[in-house]
Scaffold this motif. Structure first.
Motif, PDB file in Angstrom:
ATOM      1  N   GLU A  60       0.819  -1.034   0.063  1.00 19.30           N
ATOM      2  CA  GLU A  60       0.028  -0.007  -0.048  1.00 19.30           C
ATOM      3  C   GLU A  60       0.894   1.162  -0.214  1.00 19.30           C
ATOM      4  O   GLU A  60       0.616   2.318  -0.745  1.00 19.30           O
ATOM      5  N   ARG A  63       2.349   1.885  -3.515  1.00 23.52           N
ATOM      6  CA  ARG A  63       1.551   2.163  -4.311  1.00 23.52           C
ATOM      7  C   ARG A  63       0.885   3.749  -4.096  1.00 23.52           C
ATOM      8  O   ARG A  63       0.688   4.464  -5.154  1.00 23.52           O
ATOM      9  N   TRP A 113      -6.200  -0.752   7.712  1.00 23.24           N
ATOM     10  CA  TRP A 113      -5.740  -1.476   6.441  1.00 23.24           C
ATOM     11  C   TRP A 113      -6.829  -1.631   5.460  1.00 23.24           C
ATOM     12  O   TRP A 113      -6.925  -1.462   4.379  1.00 23.24           O
ATOM     13  N   LEU A 116      -7.952   1.385   3.738  1.00 23.94           N
ATOM     14  CA  LEU A 116      -7.180   2.001   2.740  1.00 23.94           C
ATOM     15  C   LEU A 116      -7.267   0.879   1.577  1.00 23.94           C
ATOM     16  O   LEU A 116      -7.267   1.592   0.584  1.00 23.94           O
ATOM     17  N   ASN A 117      -7.310  -0.149   1.734  1.00 19.60           N
ATOM     18  CA  ASN A 117      -7.558  -1.011   0.533  1.00 19.60           C
ATOM     19  C   ASN A 117      -8.573  -0.906  -0.341  1.00 19.60           C
ATOM     20  O   ASN A 117      -8.584  -0.974  -1.564  1.00 19.60           O
ATOM     21  N   LEU A 120      -7.839   2.125  -2.123  1.00 16.17           N
ATOM     22  CA  LEU A 120      -6.692   1.974  -3.326  1.00 16.17           C
ATOM     23  C   LEU A 120      -7.546   1.052  -4.505  1.00 16.17           C
ATOM     24  O   LEU A 120      -7.099   1.356  -5.533  1.00 16.17           O
TER      25      LEU A 120
END
Length: 129
Positions: A60, A63, A113, A116-117, A120
């Motif tokens: 992450e 990226r 997490w 956030l994913n 993304l």
């Protein structure tokens, strides 16, 4: 007159030069995760302890590299937000200077997490930093 072969080469060279100029005038910006924080923010400190030191080592973090901003300074130059962050920490994912989404507050490592994913996943394919 010029030969057709020369004209084709000249046209290709002109297109390459125009493309290079356009790229220089408007450089593409990779994805970034902007963390708006402020001095004394206990939730910012908790994020730093639980996530901050390792973030840049994760997929992450590669990226969407982290950019830290004091909440009172506003966004970095060239970044457009949907609304100004109201409290800290606020994590804003941007791509090409435009907001993709945000996480307001720090819900703890176990929730950060996946949130956030999910942000993304909104990036276009190939939008790796």
């Amino acid at each position: 007159m010029f030969s057709p072969r020369f004209a084709a080469r000249a046209a290709a060279a002109a297109l390459m030069a125009a493309s290079a100029l356009a790229s220089a005038a408007a450089p593409a910006r990779a994805a970034e995760l902007i963390m708006f924080e402020e001095h004394g923010c206990m939730w910012c400190a908790r994020w730093n302890e639980e996530v901050g030191d390792a973030y840049h080592l994760t997929a992450e973090g590669r990226r969407a590299p982290l950019v830290r901003r004091d909440i009172h300074d506003g966004p970095p130059e060239g970044v457009t937000l949907s609304i100004r962050p109201g409290f800290t920490p606020t994590f804003v994912l941007v791509e090409n200077g435009l907001e993709v989404g945000r996480i307001e507050g720090y819900p703890g490592e176990d929730f950060f997490w996946p949130m956030l994913n999910a942000l993304l996943a909104r990036l276009p394919a190939g939008a790796d930093g």
